[in-house]
Design a protein around this motif. Structure first.
Motif: not given
Length: 502
Positions: A34-37, A72-78
């Motif tokens: 899993l990639v993409g922050l 890809a530079t946007l943090p992904k949360l939850g």
């Protein structure tokens, strides 16, 4: 190499960004990358998604799977991306066609057996999907009523991954929202329940008419809390854009009711006096959650026993009071929440707080220190200050005070007059108007400004205080149905500001 695509939404504050999820099924030993922050909760979704797919009757690939979330530079949360991750893998493996999927946003957390669980921030996510021009959005069935508040986009509710796959393949249907018009749910009681305290009642009406901040001081049991709790009953219902804005904040806070998902009445938020800066302003680890000031947006923030609240917490209110917005800085960016609220403070005059001032046993220095936490810059932003005293036995007679409905009608007329006056600027209440507009475009006659100029010369007012006194004068004028504030209106506004809280 086989690629699959699905789309979800990343929400920061009350703003959403469309996230594209790509699934690459390639050669190699079985593994999931899993990639993409992704944060910790999203990293754990690898096991949830694989189990949900298997337990929904579909086959998980026996090779290496790479899941990429863009930007890809946007943090992904939850865990909101679980449903989209699962569908992207099924699309890559050929189990799901791409025609309907390409136009649909998928939101929801997956249980191990494939059930779709509710997540926070559904409303701002659906608004972002509509803004991006998507045709449809699939949300957890438990949040369908919340998502249906957004018009201009097809909204569907799903209870399981199996239902979503069947719908995407054109074999089944999903739940559609029912049409209903929720009635306003008002907090607190009625103003007619308050006995006596005519001056405080009038101050409450002025505060409601112009959106002004209010300070009530007096001994315990005199009715400060009772009056503050009835302020929302004097405020008009929220307009549709305001209701959606407030509901989006409550959606991020996870505070929406399933029975009444749309917040149509002014919210009333009353945190405990031991609250922290984070709870008051917002923040926390991971997703920056809205604090009390944002949950009170377009409503009332009531701080009871404000003299017991930490000085740093009180001073943190200065920026939201002045700018109507909270900016919460984190490592990966800044979350913005609106925070345009009415502040109501209530305090005892001293630590011992006797029913009569003559019975006070506190030293003069102790009395000054008790309310000393209310700093000068904070108090300068409070428009109306009222000192409440005990009522005589005559106040408990048979006379019935005005109800909230009667007072609310006067408040509504005053707010309509203010909204018509400031419509070209986009302001709704007198409290929203910047000082330079009051001084230049809507300057009062010289005889009306004379009391303010005298107070400035004597050092009783700051420049900010003078602007706020003029705003209150405009509200008093609107409540009596006048066209422009008179000298008497300005004197009444100054009397509200120059009261000594002690």
């Amino acid at each position: 190499m086989v690629l699959g695509r699905a789309h979800s939404v990343a929400v920061s504050g009350v703003e959403g960004v469309i996230v594209e999820i790509e699934a690459d099924i390639g050669q190699g030993l079985p593994a999931i990358h899993l990639v993409g922050l992704p944060d910790t909760a999203l990293q754990e979704s690898r096991d949830r998604v694989r189990s949900a797919v298997a337990n929904s009757g579909e086959k998980w690939p026996d090779t290496r799977v790479i899941l990429a979330l863009s930007p890809a530079t946007l943090p992904k949360l939850g865990s909101v991306y679980d449903l989209a991750l699962a569908v992207a893998v099924l699309h890559a493996s050929g189990c799901v066609p791409g025609e309907r999927l390409a136009k649909t946003i998928l939101l929801g957390e997956l249980a191990l057996d494939g059930r779709v669980r509710r997540v926070r921030g559904v409303l701002p996510a659906v608004i972002a999907a509509r803004t991006a021009g998507r045709a449809a959005v699939v949300v957890p069935e438990a949040t369908l009523a919340e998502a249906a508040l957004v018009t201009g986009i097809e909204v569907y509710g799903a209870s399981s991954l199996r239902e979503v796959v069947s719908w995407l393949c054109g074999r089944g249907t999903l739940t559609v929202p029912e049409s209903n018009s929720p009635a306003p749910v008002r907090a607190g009681g009625d103003l007619s329940e308050v006995t006596g305290q005519e001056e405080a009642r009038w101050a409450l009406e002025v505060a409601a008419g112009g959106g002004h901040h209010l300070l009530l001081t007096g001994p315990p049991g005199i009715g400060k809390t009772m009056l503050a709790q009835r302020l929302p009953s004097l405020l008009p219902p929220l307009a549709e854009p305001e209701a959606l804005e407030v509901t989006a904040i409550h959606s991020m806070a996870g505070a929406l009711s399933d029975d009444h998902p749309l917040v149509t009445a002014a919210p009333f938020v009353a945190p405990h006096h031991s609250t922290s800066i984070t709870a008051m302003i917002g923040g926390g680890s991971g997703i920056a959650r809205p604090g009390a000031v944002s949950r009170a947006h377009r409503g009332v923030l009531f701080l009871d026993e404000c003299a017991e609240i930490g000085a740093k917490v009180l001073d943190a209110l200065r920026t939201p009071l002045e700018e109507g917005e909270v900016r919460i800085a984190r490592r990966d960016g800044v979350a913005r929440y609106p925070a345009r609220f009415q502040l109501v403070l209530a305090a005892n005059p001293c630590p011992c707080a006797p029913a009569r001032d003559v019975d006070c046993v506190c030293a003069p220095l102790a009395r000054r220190r008790y309310l000393g936490k209310l700093s000068g810059p904070l108090m300068d932003r409070v428009d109306i200050r009222v000192r409440m005293y005990g009522e005589s036995s005559a106040a408990f007679g048979t006379a019935v005070a005005e109800s909230s409905e009667v007072v609310r009608a006067r408040v509504a007329r005053a707010r309509e007059a203010a909204a018509a006056r400031w419509r070209e600027y986009g302001w709704l209440t007198n409290a929203d108007v910047p000082g330079h507009v009051l001084r230049q475009r809507y300057r009062l006659p010289r005889e009306s400004l004379a009391p303010v100029e005298g107070a400035l010369q004597r050092g009783r007012l700051s420049a900010r205080g003078a602007d706020r006194a003029i705003r209150v004068a405009w509200t008093i004028c609107d409540l009596r149905g006048g066209d422009i504030p008179s000298a008497q209106d300005v004197v009444l506004a100054l009397n509200f500001r120059q009261r000594d809280p002690e």
